[in-house]
Design an enzyme around this catalytic site. Sequence first.
Site, PDB file in Angstrom:
ATOM      1  N   LYS A 230       0.866  -1.282  -0.083  1.00 27.86           N
ATOM      2  CA  LYS A 230      -0.038  -0.065   0.096  1.00 27.86           C
ATOM      3  C   LYS A 230       1.088   1.260  -0.118  1.00 27.86           C
ATOM      4  CE  LYS A 230      -2.036   3.057   2.301  1.00 27.86           C
ATOM      5  NZ  LYS A 230      -1.942   4.530   1.759  1.00 27.86           N
TER       6      LYS A 230
ATOM      7  N   GLU B 271       9.937  17.047  14.480  1.00 28.95           N
ATOM      8  CA  GLU B 271      10.281  16.923  12.898  1.00 28.95           C
ATOM      9  C   GLU B 271       9.268  17.924  12.185  1.00 28.95           C
ATOM     10  OE1 GLU B 271       9.066  13.532  10.856  1.00 28.95           O
ATOM     11  OE2 GLU B 271      11.217  13.391  10.210  1.00 28.95           O
TER      12      GLU B 271
ATOM     13  N   GLU C 273      10.465   2.327  10.169  1.00 23.15           N
ATOM     14  CA  GLU C 273      11.369   3.214  10.109  1.00 23.15           C
ATOM     15  C   GLU C 273      10.612   4.909  10.015  1.00 23.15           C
ATOM     16  OE1 GLU C 273      14.286   2.768  10.358  1.00 23.15           O
ATOM     17  OE2 GLU C 273      14.324   0.576  10.375  1.00 23.15           O
TER      18      GLU C 273
HETATM   19  P1  NAP Z   1       2.779   9.326   6.932  1.00 16.17           P
HETATM   20  O1  NAP Z   1       1.740  10.025   7.075  1.00 16.17           O
HETATM   21  O2  NAP Z   1       3.214   8.253   8.242  1.00 16.17           O
HETATM   22  O3  NAP Z   1       2.277   8.010   5.967  1.00 16.17           O
HETATM   23  C1  NAP Z   1       3.089   6.855   5.405  1.00 16.17           C
HETATM   24  C2  NAP Z   1       2.305   5.744   4.880  1.00 16.17           C
HETATM   25  O4  NAP Z   1       1.608   5.186   5.987  1.00 16.17           O
HETATM   26  C3  NAP Z   1       1.229   6.260   3.927  1.00 16.17           C
HETATM   27  O5  NAP Z   1       1.200   5.283   2.778  1.00 16.17           O
HETATM   28  C4  NAP Z   1       0.202   6.265   4.743  1.00 16.17           C
HETATM   29  O6  NAP Z   1      -1.153   6.319   3.790  1.00 16.17           O
HETATM   30  C5  NAP Z   1       0.199   5.232   5.685  1.00 16.17           C
HETATM   31  N1  NAP Z   1      -0.548   5.241   6.967  1.00 16.17           N
HETATM   32  C6  NAP Z   1      -0.378   6.495   7.595  1.00 16.17           C
HETATM   33  N2  NAP Z   1      -1.174   6.182   8.923  1.00 16.17           N
HETATM   34  C7  NAP Z   1      -1.529   5.007   8.791  1.00 16.17           C
HETATM   35  C8  NAP Z   1      -2.089   3.823   9.751  1.00 16.17           C
HETATM   36  N3  NAP Z   1      -2.563   4.426  10.831  1.00 16.17           N
HETATM   37  N4  NAP Z   1      -2.151   2.639   9.502  1.00 16.17           N
HETATM   38  C9  NAP Z   1      -1.820   2.491   8.477  1.00 16.17           C
HETATM   39  N5  NAP Z   1      -1.142   3.071   7.357  1.00 16.17           N
HETATM   40  C10 NAP Z   1      -1.056   4.251   7.819  1.00 16.17           C
HETATM   41  O7  NAP Z   1       4.061   9.703   6.452  1.00 16.17           O
HETATM   42  P2  NAP Z   1       4.369  10.649   5.271  1.00 16.17           P
HETATM   43  O8  NAP Z   1       3.851  12.004   5.635  1.00 16.17           O
HETATM   44  O9  NAP Z   1       4.106   9.732   4.064  1.00 16.17           O
HETATM   45  O10 NAP Z   1       5.952  10.319   5.191  1.00 16.17           O
HETATM   46  C11 NAP Z   1       6.590  11.361   5.812  1.00 16.17           C
HETATM   47  C12 NAP Z   1       7.203  10.736   7.132  1.00 16.17           C
HETATM   48  O11 NAP Z   1       8.075   9.581   6.817  1.00 16.17           O
HETATM   49  C13 NAP Z   1       8.321  11.619   7.899  1.00 16.17           C
HETATM   50  O12 NAP Z   1       8.010  11.649   9.473  1.00 16.17           O
HETATM   51  C14 NAP Z   1       9.489  11.148   7.741  1.00 16.17           C
HETATM   52  O13 NAP Z   1      10.585  11.012   8.703  1.00 16.17           O
HETATM   53  C15 NAP Z   1       9.355   9.558   7.521  1.00 16.17           C
HETATM   54  N6  NAP Z   1      10.138   8.733   6.650  1.00 16.17           N
HETATM   55  C16 NAP Z   1      10.975   8.214   7.429  1.00 16.17           C
HETATM   56  C17 NAP Z   1      12.276   7.335   6.788  1.00 16.17           C
HETATM   57  C18 NAP Z   1      13.052   6.446   7.643  1.00 16.17           C
HETATM   58  O14 NAP Z   1      13.637   5.530   6.866  1.00 16.17           O
HETATM   59  N7  NAP Z   1      13.190   6.531   8.934  1.00 16.17           N
HETATM   60  C19 NAP Z   1      12.093   7.340   5.424  1.00 16.17           C
HETATM   61  C20 NAP Z   1      11.381   8.319   4.809  1.00 16.17           C
HETATM   62  C21 NAP Z   1      10.137   9.137   5.405  1.00 16.17           C
HETATM   63  P3  NAP Z   1      -1.896   7.782   3.167  1.00 16.17           P
HETATM   64  O15 NAP Z   1      -0.913   8.114   2.312  1.00 16.17           O
HETATM   65  O16 NAP Z   1      -3.075   7.145   2.669  1.00 16.17           O
HETATM   66  O17 NAP Z   1      -2.116   8.468   4.147  1.00 16.17           O
END
Ligand code: NAP
Length: 487
Positions: free
Chosen positions: A179, A388, A253
């Site tokens: 997903k 962050e 991550e």
């Molecule tokens: P996000 O809002 O947490 O979403 C990430 C993914 O998870 C999306 O596919 C989202 O779907 C899904 N999702 C969100 N809430 C969920 C839940 N409760 N249950 C299941 N799936 C869920 O993050 P983002 O805005 O896409 O990305 C930015 C974040 O990613 C930042 O905090 C960044 O630091 C982190 N990041 C970490 C790494 C690492 O390796 N540590 C690498 C890259 C990014 P939808 O899109 O449909 O909402």
Amino acid sequence: MLTTKVETYKNYINGDWIEALEKETFESRNPANREEIVGRFQASKREDVKKAIDAAHQAFPSWAKTAPSKRAAILNKAAEILESNIDQLAEELTREEGKVIGASKGEVARSAQTLRYYAVEGLSFTGETFPADDPNLNVYTKREPLGVISIITPWNFPLSIPVRKIAPALMTGNTVLFKPSSDTPLIAYRLVEALHKAGIPAGVINFVTGSASDTGEELVSNAAIRAVTFTGSTRAGEAIHRSVSLTTRTQMELGGKNPLIVMDDADLDKAVSLTVNGGFSLTGQACTGTSRVIIMKQLKSQFVEKLIQKTSKLKIGNGFEEGVTIGPLANEKQLKTVLHYIEIGKEEGAELVYGGEPITHDNYEKGYYVQPAIFTNVTPKMRIAQEEIFGPVVSIIEADNYEEAITIANDVEYGLSASIVTNDIKRSKQFINDIESGTVKVNGTTTGNLINAPFGGIKKSSTSTFRESGRVGLEFFTQTKTVYVHS
Ligand code: NAP
């Protein structure tokens, strides 16, 4: 660059491209021009996810027994498909996510490399043998796939992050439900399409698009899911962690608040370049991006002057334009969050010495553009120094000495990446020991990691369970049996 016809893309379940059961779709738009629809995607719901999990569950026994060389051949073929379409894929990635075209090409190339890497590494991924006193006894560990893996990914590296999860999962004999982020479903679709064209058997990989609120719960709590590998925000990671059952393995991550310490013997020009590259490239939207510069007090004025000078030369614009180094933020929510934190910083008493304004004139009005922001007079407990932001905002914090700098660096809930700029070998070794961070660099940007080395955070940047990338990236997807054979 405007599309004339908007395509509708389907889910991929049990080897077929199909519509979501309720036949609803959502749009993915270009963050450089919100009027441009990149594609329409299936707005899947819980029942679609269930269907995909069932398909993965059915396909598992046969895939688990498939010869590793056959699995490797599929990954290699998919890599070839990505590489031979690099221009088209990079263009789609830039249109959907906003990063500059060179970075998109780099991401496609890296993703192909990762598929190939796991195709080789997976063939020599072994257990261990153990000496036993009895010469007629053989003791060894055997690695087995887990079953159905749920893979949930963010938008900032919308191809390379899915690949570094999907490739080791498939190579070790698991089946997958993928997903992607709702902001970047097209490039994710292309990855699944490449695997399909490479001949992956039906049900081995399944792809479902749709919002986290409609799909999330089933994705992580369905009884057939044996493991969830997630990259995204700490907030979502914590929610998922609470939803999984005792027997579901997780790898997460998450966010970062990555520091760059600049010591008094540092090459200042180098420190400035590392800050600009680490803090502002990818529009600050890298989990390992530099968000705090902790600098020795006496260097601050000179450093800030040079930093402003270099930052002012960055060209902001549509990622397709020649010379552009900073694209738009990926979506409206990102723009609002970044601007909100800039206001918070000002209210907290930090001094905004450069940028921080939205850019809305001329060609910029339809995109999510912001000037990179530099704050000085930041103190360690301010929210802009603790939380962050995930955008092009760098906070400069002063320290009297190394001891104070390392205390500040560690005084956050995250621990993803950190760097020090120094020519003192003893100091750098001390930093490697003292810093609370999963990735540690000396004289390097906080961003960037090799595909063949482990990657992951500590503290709230990860679940601290299994690392991704490299050889250890295979471990998460297997369980061991300890075998005793008496002859
Ligand atoms: P996000 O809002 O947490 O979403 C990430 C993914 O998870 C999306 O596919 C989202 O779907 C899904 N999702 C969100 N809430 C969920 C839940 N409760 N249950 C299941 N799936 C869920 O993050 P983002 O805005 O896409 O990305 C930015 C974040 O990613 C930042 O905090 C960044 O630091 C982190 N990041 C970490 C790494 C690492 O390796 N540590 C690498 C890259 C990014 P939808 O899109 O449909 O909402």
